[in-house]
Design a protein around this motif. Structure first.
Motif, PDB file in Angstrom:
ATOM      1  N   MET A 278       0.818  -1.221   0.000  1.00  0.00           N
ATOM      2  CA  MET A 278       0.000   0.000   0.000  1.00  0.00           C
ATOM      3  C   MET A 278       0.851   1.271   0.000  1.00  0.00           C
ATOM      4  O   MET A 278       0.350   2.349  -0.299  1.00  0.00           O
ATOM      5  N   THR A 279       2.141   1.142   0.363  1.00  0.00           N
ATOM      6  CA  THR A 279       3.001   2.324   0.464  1.00  0.00           C
ATOM      7  C   THR A 279       4.121   2.312  -0.570  1.00  0.00           C
ATOM      8  O   THR A 279       5.089   3.055  -0.455  1.00  0.00           O
ATOM      9  N   SER A 280       4.006   1.456  -1.584  1.00  0.00           N
ATOM     10  CA  SER A 280       4.975   1.436  -2.677  1.00  0.00           C
ATOM     11  C   SER A 280       4.470   2.351  -3.800  1.00  0.00           C
ATOM     12  O   SER A 280       3.367   2.892  -3.740  1.00  0.00           O
ATOM     13  N   LEU A 281       5.301   2.539  -4.805  1.00  0.00           N
ATOM     14  CA  LEU A 281       4.893   3.261  -6.014  1.00  0.00           C
ATOM     15  C   LEU A 281       5.190   2.398  -7.237  1.00  0.00           C
ATOM     16  O   LEU A 281       6.366   2.135  -7.490  1.00  0.00           O
ATOM     17  N   PRO A 282       4.219   1.948  -8.025  1.00  0.00           N
ATOM     18  CA  PRO A 282       2.787   2.147  -7.778  1.00  0.00           C
ATOM     19  C   PRO A 282       2.322   1.372  -6.540  1.00  0.00           C
ATOM     20  O   PRO A 282       3.006   0.461  -6.092  1.00  0.00           O
ATOM     21  N   TYR A 283       1.177   1.748  -6.008  1.00  0.00           N
ATOM     22  CA  TYR A 283       0.660   1.133  -4.789  1.00  0.00           C
ATOM     23  C   TYR A 283      -0.550   0.254  -5.116  1.00  0.00           C
ATOM     24  O   TYR A 283      -1.243   0.474  -6.113  1.00  0.00           O
ATOM     25  N   PHE A 284      -0.762  -0.737  -4.266  1.00  0.00           N
ATOM     26  CA  PHE A 284      -1.850  -1.697  -4.481  1.00  0.00           C
ATOM     27  C   PHE A 284      -2.556  -1.988  -3.166  1.00  0.00           C
ATOM     28  O   PHE A 284      -1.901  -2.082  -2.117  1.00  0.00           O
ATOM     29  N   VAL A 285      -3.855  -2.136  -3.216  1.00  0.00           N
ATOM     30  CA  VAL A 285      -4.623  -2.655  -2.073  1.00  0.00           C
ATOM     31  C   VAL A 285      -5.105  -4.033  -2.489  1.00  0.00           C
ATOM     32  O   VAL A 285      -5.968  -4.156  -3.371  1.00  0.00           O
ATOM     33  N   LEU A 286      -4.534  -5.060  -1.891  1.00  0.00           N
ATOM     34  CA  LEU A 286      -4.819  -6.432  -2.306  1.00  0.00           C
ATOM     35  C   LEU A 286      -5.907  -7.104  -1.465  1.00  0.00           C
ATOM     36  O   LEU A 286      -6.456  -8.125  -1.852  1.00  0.00           O
ATOM     37  N   MET A 287      -6.201  -6.534  -0.304  1.00  0.00           N
ATOM     38  CA  MET A 287      -7.304  -7.064   0.491  1.00  0.00           C
ATOM     39  C   MET A 287      -8.628  -6.642  -0.140  1.00  0.00           C
ATOM     40  O   MET A 287      -8.709  -5.606  -0.805  1.00  0.00           O
ATOM     41  N   LYS A 288      -9.646  -7.444   0.082  1.00  0.00           N
ATOM     42  CA  LYS A 288     -11.006  -7.130  -0.331  1.00  0.00           C
ATOM     43  C   LYS A 288     -11.823  -6.800   0.923  1.00  0.00           C
ATOM     44  O   LYS A 288     -11.407  -7.130   2.053  1.00  0.00           O
ATOM     45  N   PRO A 289     -12.994  -6.163   0.754  1.00  0.00           N
ATOM     46  CA  PRO A 289     -13.829  -5.896   1.940  1.00  0.00           C
ATOM     47  C   PRO A 289     -14.061  -7.145   2.798  1.00  0.00           C
ATOM     48  O   PRO A 289     -14.024  -7.073   4.033  1.00  0.00           O
ATOM     49  N   ASN A 290     -14.261  -8.301   2.146  1.00  0.00           N
ATOM     50  CA  ASN A 290     -14.514  -9.525   2.922  1.00  0.00           C
ATOM     51  C   ASN A 290     -13.276  -9.993   3.678  1.00  0.00           C
ATOM     52  O   ASN A 290     -13.390 -10.665   4.713  1.00  0.00           O
ATOM     53  N   THR A 291     -12.080  -9.665   3.172  1.00  0.00           N
ATOM     54  CA  THR A 291     -10.848  -9.977   3.916  1.00  0.00           C
ATOM     55  C   THR A 291     -10.884  -9.273   5.268  1.00  0.00           C
ATOM     56  O   THR A 291     -10.603  -9.876   6.321  1.00  0.00           O
ATOM     57  N   LEU A 292     -11.236  -7.999   5.250  1.00  0.00           N
ATOM     58  CA  LEU A 292     -11.277  -7.207   6.491  1.00  0.00           C
ATOM     59  C   LEU A 292     -12.398  -7.687   7.413  1.00  0.00           C
ATOM     60  O   LEU A 292     -12.222  -7.713   8.640  1.00  0.00           O
ATOM     61  N   GLU A 293     -13.525  -8.072   6.832  1.00  0.00           N
ATOM     62  CA  GLU A 293     -14.619  -8.615   7.658  1.00  0.00           C
ATOM     63  C   GLU A 293     -14.150  -9.856   8.410  1.00  0.00           C
ATOM     64  O   GLU A 293     -14.427 -10.036   9.603  1.00  0.00           O
ATOM     65  N   ILE A 294     -13.445 -10.739   7.706  1.00  0.00           N
ATOM     66  CA  ILE A 294     -12.951 -11.976   8.327  1.00  0.00           C
ATOM     67  C   ILE A 294     -11.958 -11.657   9.435  1.00  0.00           C
ATOM     68  O   ILE A 294     -12.023 -12.232  10.534  1.00  0.00           O
ATOM     69  N   ILE A 295     -11.032 -10.743   9.166  1.00  0.00           N
ATOM     70  CA  ILE A 295     -10.026 -10.375  10.177  1.00  0.00           C
ATOM     71  C   ILE A 295     -10.704  -9.851  11.442  1.00  0.00           C
ATOM     72  O   ILE A 295     -10.371 -10.255  12.568  1.00  0.00           O
ATOM     73  N   ASN A 296     -11.671  -8.966  11.267  1.00  0.00           N
ATOM     74  CA  ASN A 296     -12.354  -8.403  12.441  1.00  0.00           C
ATOM     75  C   ASN A 296     -13.127  -9.468  13.208  1.00  0.00           C
ATOM     76  O   ASN A 296     -13.161  -9.451  14.446  1.00  0.00           O
ATOM     77  N   LYS A 297     -13.725 -10.413  12.496  1.00  0.00           N
ATOM     78  CA  LYS A 297     -14.469 -11.482  13.177  1.00  0.00           C
ATOM     79  C   LYS A 297     -13.517 -12.411  13.936  1.00  0.00           C
ATOM     80  O   LYS A 297     -13.856 -12.902  15.020  1.00  0.00           O
ATOM     81  N   ILE A 298     -12.339 -12.666  13.361  1.00  0.00           N
ATOM     82  CA  ILE A 298     -11.337 -13.483  14.068  1.00  0.00           C
ATOM     83  C   ILE A 298     -10.907 -12.784  15.360  1.00  0.00           C
ATOM     84  O   ILE A 298     -10.827 -13.412  16.425  1.00  0.00           O
ATOM     85  N   TRP A 299     -10.627 -11.498  15.272  1.00  0.00           N
ATOM     86  CA  TRP A 299     -10.217 -10.751  16.474  1.00  0.00           C
ATOM     87  C   TRP A 299     -11.309 -10.794  17.547  1.00  0.00           C
ATOM     88  O   TRP A 299     -11.031 -10.987  18.731  1.00  0.00           O
ATOM     89  N   ASP A 300     -12.559 -10.606  17.128  1.00  0.00           N
ATOM     90  CA  ASP A 300     -13.677 -10.599  18.072  1.00  0.00           C
ATOM     91  C   ASP A 300     -13.854 -11.978  18.709  1.00  0.00           C
ATOM     92  O   ASP A 300     -14.020 -12.098  19.934  1.00  0.00           O
ATOM     93  N   PHE A 301     -13.803 -13.028  17.888  1.00  0.00           N
ATOM     94  CA  PHE A 301     -13.979 -14.394  18.402  1.00  0.00           C
ATOM     95  C   PHE A 301     -12.859 -14.758  19.378  1.00  0.00           C
ATOM     96  O   PHE A 301     -13.099 -15.363  20.426  1.00  0.00           O
ATOM     97  N   ARG A 302     -11.628 -14.396  19.039  1.00  0.00           N
ATOM     98  CA  ARG A 302     -10.488 -14.702  19.916  1.00  0.00           C
ATOM     99  C   ARG A 302     -10.645 -14.027  21.279  1.00  0.00           C
ATOM    100  O   ARG A 302     -10.353 -14.617  22.324  1.00  0.00           O
ATOM    101  N   LYS A 303     -11.111 -12.794  21.256  1.00  0.00           N
ATOM    102  CA  LYS A 303     -11.305 -12.045  22.504  1.00  0.00           C
ATOM    103  C   LYS A 303     -12.414 -12.669  23.345  1.00  0.00           C
ATOM    104  O   LYS A 303     -12.300 -12.802  24.566  1.00  0.00           O
ATOM    105  N   ARG A 304     -13.486 -13.098  22.683  1.00  0.00           N
ATOM    106  CA  ARG A 304     -14.640 -13.666  23.383  1.00  0.00           C
ATOM    107  C   ARG A 304     -14.346 -15.032  23.984  1.00  0.00           C
ATOM    108  O   ARG A 304     -14.873 -15.392  25.032  1.00  0.00           O
ATOM    109  N   THR A 305     -13.529 -15.832  23.302  1.00  0.00           N
ATOM    110  CA  THR A 305     -13.391 -17.249  23.656  1.00  0.00           C
ATOM    111  C   THR A 305     -12.036 -17.616  24.259  1.00  0.00           C
ATOM    112  O   THR A 305     -11.874 -18.740  24.750  1.00  0.00           O
TER     113      THR A 305
END
Length: 360
Positions: A278-305
């Motif tokens: 993301m900080t190179s030239l040219p720059y790329f965002v390789l994650m998709k919205p669902n990638t971030l959704e999964i990451i956030n759900k993993i963090w939440d589940f780990r905290k809960r359990t």
């Protein structure tokens, strides 16, 4: 060992024809290799878990030509079909390794290869595919020179695989493999990967990797382009230092079975890889919205359990969900209940640590 050690002297046998089949796994890097010098030399060391289920099986049939060919003579079949569009990559690979396997132009090769995972699944097949091919070619060299011992065979196979795809160097052996010079690791090398030489706690035995296929499309940026973007990158030197530091920390983590620090290192490495893009030239965002959704759900589940589920990423949108075997039942239920919805067509692959390539 140096590159010159892999240049053979004259062969002692004459082999007219034969065939050999190798099955070689993919791997998932924990400390990421990102950035390389000439001749596939890594800009920083890396370490990976060898996988088990995700593998390439390659059969090579070879027949001696009457006269040495001007160019490499081979046909490549992928899952039963002749694949002309795969040939340039193999042509490039053969050019790179010809000095180390001088018999290449003396034979016609029929290369038949298939993956245990769908080709368009977004799982990188270069590591498994090129390591399987390197091993098959080494089997022929061992026929030509039966004095080759197992240690040399393994090192040279990794050395050759590296010249096709850097990460392929780490697919020859298992279960934990390191590639790249690191002052804290005995016998580490930029030329080939080595089986991790230190204690690995039982917490990491049979470690699980469930691969969530978020996006099965063609990679937005090739690995070669991505690695080259590290030349002149404003944060490259800090990144390379971070990789060395994380490898040093992992020595104690693996020895003690420290899952908490393991998670911190592995997730940080994955996010740093994407931050570099993301900080190179040219720059790329390789994650998709669902990638971030999964990451956030993993963090939440780990905290809960208080479980030890974590994620890592390659240079793409798919998510590798890593967790100890002792927590498999609970985490697989979580994956099915909460994460599969974010996968393309609900597709995912269940894998675990494996122990390297096998002759079939």
């Amino acid at each position: 060992m140096t590159e010159k050690d892999f240049i053979p002297s004259e062969y002692t046998k004459l082999i007219a024809k034969g065939e050999v089949t190798w099955k070689s796994p993919s791997n998932i890097a924990l400390v990421k290799y990102w950035g390389k010098e000439a001749n596939q030399i890594p800009a920083n060391p890396s370490i990976s878990f060898t996988l088990d289920t995700c593998a390439t099986t390659t059969k090579v049939t070879y027949k001696k030509l009457e006269n040495k060919a001007q160019d490499f003579s081979f046909d490549l079949f992928f899952e039963g079909s002749l694949k002309e569009d795969f040939k340039p990559k193999i042509q490039t690979f053969f050019k790179r390794i010809e000095d180390y396997l001088p018999f290449l132009k003396n034979y016609h090769f029929k290369i038949e290869t298939s993956n245990s995972f769908p080709h368009s699944s977004g799982i990188a097949s270069s590591a498994s595919g090129l390591s399987a091919l390197a091993l098959a070619l080494m089997s022929l060299e061992k026929e030509l020179n039966p004095d080759i011992n197992e240690d040399y065979f393994i090192k040279k196979a990794s050395f050759l695989a590296r010249l096709g795809s850097g990460s392929a160097a780490r697919s020859i052996e298992g279960d934990v493999v390191q590639w790249g010079n690191h002052e804290g690791t005995t016998n580490s090398s930029n030329l080939y990967a080595v089986k991790y030489p230190y204690k690995v706690h039982t917490n990491f035995k049979k470690y699980q990797d469930t691969i969530l296929l978020v996006d099965k499309g063609q990679k937005e940026v090739s690995s070669t382009v991505g690695h080259n973007l590290m030349h002149g990158h404003p944060f490259s030197q800090q990144r390379f230092a971070q990789a060395h530091d994380n490898l040093t920390k992992l020595k104690e983590v693996f020895a003690e079975g420290d899952l908490k620090t393991f998670i911190e290192i592995v997730e940080s490495e994955a996010l740093t890889l994407h931050a570099m893009m993301m900080t190179s030239l040219p720059y790329f965002v390789l994650m998709k919205p669902n990638t971030l959704e999964i990451i956030n759900k993993i963090w939440d589940f780990r905290k809960r359990t208080n479980t030890h589920v974590c994620f890592t990423l390659d240079a793409g949108a798919n998510v590798h969900v890593l967790y100890p075997e002792s927590e498999k039942e609970e985490i697989m239920q979580f994956i099915k209940d909460e994460l599969v919805a974010f996968c393309q067509n609900g597709q995912y692959i269940c894998d675990q640590i494996g122990f390297g390539a096998k002759k079939v």
